[in-house]
Design an enzyme around this catalytic site. Structure first.
Site, short mmCIF file in Angstrom:
data_model
loop_
_atom_site.label_atom_id
_atom_site.label_comp_id
_atom_site.label_asym_id
_atom_site.label_seq_id
_atom_site.Cartn_x
_atom_site.Cartn_y
_atom_site.Cartn_z
N LYS A 1 9.91 -2.69 5.56
CA LYS A 1 8.89 -1.76 4.74
C LYS A 1 8.56 -0.76 5.87
O LYS A 1 8.35 -1.25 6.92
CB LYS A 1 7.62 -2.68 4.37
CG LYS A 1 6.54 -1.71 3.57
CD LYS A 1 5.46 -2.72 3.05
CE LYS A 1 4.59 -1.86 1.98
NZ LYS A 1 3.50 -2.63 1.55
N SER B 1 2.52 -2.30 -3.31
CA SER B 1 3.22 -0.92 -2.54
C SER B 1 4.31 -1.13 -1.90
O SER B 1 5.05 -0.33 -1.67
CB SER B 1 2.02 -0.65 -1.57
OG SER B 1 1.88 -1.72 -0.50
N SER C 1 0.72 -6.44 -2.77
CA SER C 1 2.19 -5.76 -2.88
C SER C 1 2.86 -6.41 -2.36
O SER C 1 4.23 -5.44 -2.28
CB SER C 1 1.53 -4.62 -1.60
OG SER C 1 0.57 -3.59 -2.24
N1 GLN Z 1 -2.56 -2.38 -5.36
C1 GLN Z 1 -3.41 -2.82 -4.33
C2 GLN Z 1 -4.19 -1.65 -4.02
O1 GLN Z 1 -3.51 -0.44 -4.12
C3 GLN Z 1 -2.83 -3.73 -3.57
C4 GLN Z 1 -2.00 -2.97 -2.23
C5 GLN Z 1 -1.42 -3.62 -1.40
O2 GLN Z 1 -1.45 -5.14 -1.41
N2 GLN Z 1 -1.06 -3.29 -0.30
O3 GLN Z 1 -4.79 -1.41 -2.99
#
Ligand code: GLN
Length: 484
Positions: free
Chosen positions: A76, A151, A175
């Protein structure tokens, strides 16, 4: 080649069936063929990957190579990678070539693995659909009109289309697990502190945790073996033995106590997703597990609590990006104030700005007690719910996400609807617990994930529970027709 498990790839590399250079080239060719369509990678490291592969081949020939040596992977784009663009999918860092490696990258390099490239993601990991990336949305290989989740959507799409044999992700509120669910992958978010956060661009420091995104629990266990462990450069990393996560994969599930939180099966859950999850739980019963309904009474506080804590921490973490030392700098600033304001105004996207504003507000002197302090109190209640639940059960199961992959653009105008995509994953991060998502079936041709939550440092148990299911089912082996 690209449907082989990591242990099959390792065996082939060690017995000389093919070389790491050949394997790496195979994946680079697949990336080349499909990335324009999927937008899963921000950076492809062709030359560097082949160089790493040649070095691995030498070790393989000299019989000095470890089990994962020569196997390619994708990182990532949140992990600092020396000499490589590390953007966190933000315009702010679109010129940032990292001068050092994150601990995760360092450890994976030391294992002799080959970095194919850096995957797309939501900007600074803020999102559930991979649509907030400065580099554009990622497409779900199961249906390219749909989101891959976020994400870690680039890692998920790359894995689903078999553009990499394994990938890293990070999970602050879901995410790793939510995109794993939407793309038919096995994703693991370990216990907070299990894997070093050093060199992982911070979103919300008390919640962020790295983990593997894999084709199977066995593959995830192999990568976790390399990723886990104490790191003195991360003050929240925990000194706790790292077991061999592959050693207990086959243990019997006879007598395993599964809890199903009633709050995870209520309003908002797609009934077809619910039915798929219930069918998966039945498989566990046939393996000797017992199932009981439990309650996590403060579940409804998870999303609002998270959306105070995470923005508060991000507003602090992102303050270092000011256009002075690194990252985007505006043209011709007229003074220091202008430099800060315009660099940040131009560098950050809309969702990131929304979080910084909310977080700064929640931390401001007049509102700190009403929001941030209250959120910390709620966080404790959420952790206590899990603590009580684990007095009676060994693992907790439920859906990973309330629906299958939604259409691109579907929720981009409605942040709250987007935030609810993580309704079942967020509480695990607030409590610091490990959680997994594994493929459990399909609804209208789209993957559904089963979430498995464990007690602190129970990663080996989660992987065992996931692996036994994967021996009984073949959902995890299904791949999208267009990317065979
Ligand atoms: N969807 C959640 C957010 O927008 C979690 C994102 C994540 O786990 N990085 O913060």
């Amino acid at each position: 080649m690209h449907n082989k498990s990591l242990s099959e790839l390792s065996a082939s590399l060690h017995n000389g069936e093919f070389s790491s250079v050949e394997l790496t080239q195979h994946y680079l060719d697949r990336i080349n063929a499909h990335n324009d369509n999927l937008n899963a990678f921000i950076t492809v490291c062709d030359d560097r990957a082949l160089e790493q592969a040649r070095a691995a081949d030498e070790h393989l020939q000299q019989k000095t190579a470890g089990v994962l040596a020569g196997i390619p992977l994708a990182h990532k784009d949140i992990f600092c990678t020396k000499g490589v663009l590390t953007s966190s999918a933000s315009k702010m860092l679109s010129n940032f070539i990292s001068p050092y490696d994150a601990t995760v990258v360092e450890k994976i390099n030391a294992a002799g693995m080959v970095t194919l490239g850096k995957t797309n993601m939501d900007e600074f990991a803020m999102g559930s659909s991979n649509e907030t990336s400065f580099y554009g949305a990622v497409k779900n290989p199961w249906d390219t009109n749909r989101v891959p989740g976020g994400s870690s959507g680039g890692s998920a799409a790359a894995m689903a289309a078999r553009l990499a044999p394994i990938a890293t992700g990070t999970d602050t509120g879901g995410s790793i697990r939510q995109p794993a669910s939407l793309c038919n992958l096995t994703g693991l978010k370990p216990t907070y502190g299990r894997i070093s956060r050093y060199g992982m661009i911070a979103f919300a420091s008390s919640l962020d945790q790295a983990g593997p995104m894999a084709k199977s629990a066995e593959d995830a266990a192999l990568l976790l073996n390399e990723m886990a462990g104490f790191d003195e450069r991360d003050s929240t990393s925990i000194e706790h033995d790292v077991p061999d996560y592959t050693a207990t994969l086959n243990e019997s599930l006879q007598g395993l106590r599964i809890g199903l939180p009633k709050e995870f099966f209520g309003e908002g859950l797609d009934p077809n997703v619910a039915a798929t999850v219930e069918a998966a739980v039945k498989v566990y019963e046939s393996l000797g597990a017992t199932v009981k309904e439990i309650t996590l009474p403060n579940s409804s506080l998870a999303v609002p609590t998270y959306y105070v804590v995470a923005p508060a921490e991000c507003s602090s973490n992102l303050s270092r990006m000011d256009g002075v030392r690194f990252g985007h700098r505006c043209d011709n600033p007229k003074d220091l104030e202008d430099l800060y304001t315009r660099s940040r105004g131009e560098g950050f996207g809309e969702e990131v700005k929304r979080r910084i504003m909310t977080g700064t507000y929640a931390l401001s002197a007049g509102y700190y007690d009403a929001y941030y302090l209250k959120a910390q109190q709620c966080r404790r209640l959420i952790s206590n719910d899990f603590k009580e639940a684990f007095d009676d059960v060994d693992v907790i199961m439920g859906p990973t996400a309330p629906t299958t992959a939604f259409a691109l653009g579907d929720k981009t105008d409605d942040p709250v609807a987007m935030y609810l995509a993580d309704i079942y994953t967020i509480s695990t991060n607030l409590a610091g617990l490990p959680g997994m998502s594994i493929p459990a079936g399909f609804v209208d041709g789209l993957p559904v994930g089963l979430q498995i939550i464990g007690n602190y440092f129970d990663e080996a148990k989660l992987l065992n529970v996931a692996h036994r299911y994967q021996q009984e089912t073949d959902w995890h082996q299904q791949t999208p027709a267009a990317f065979k």
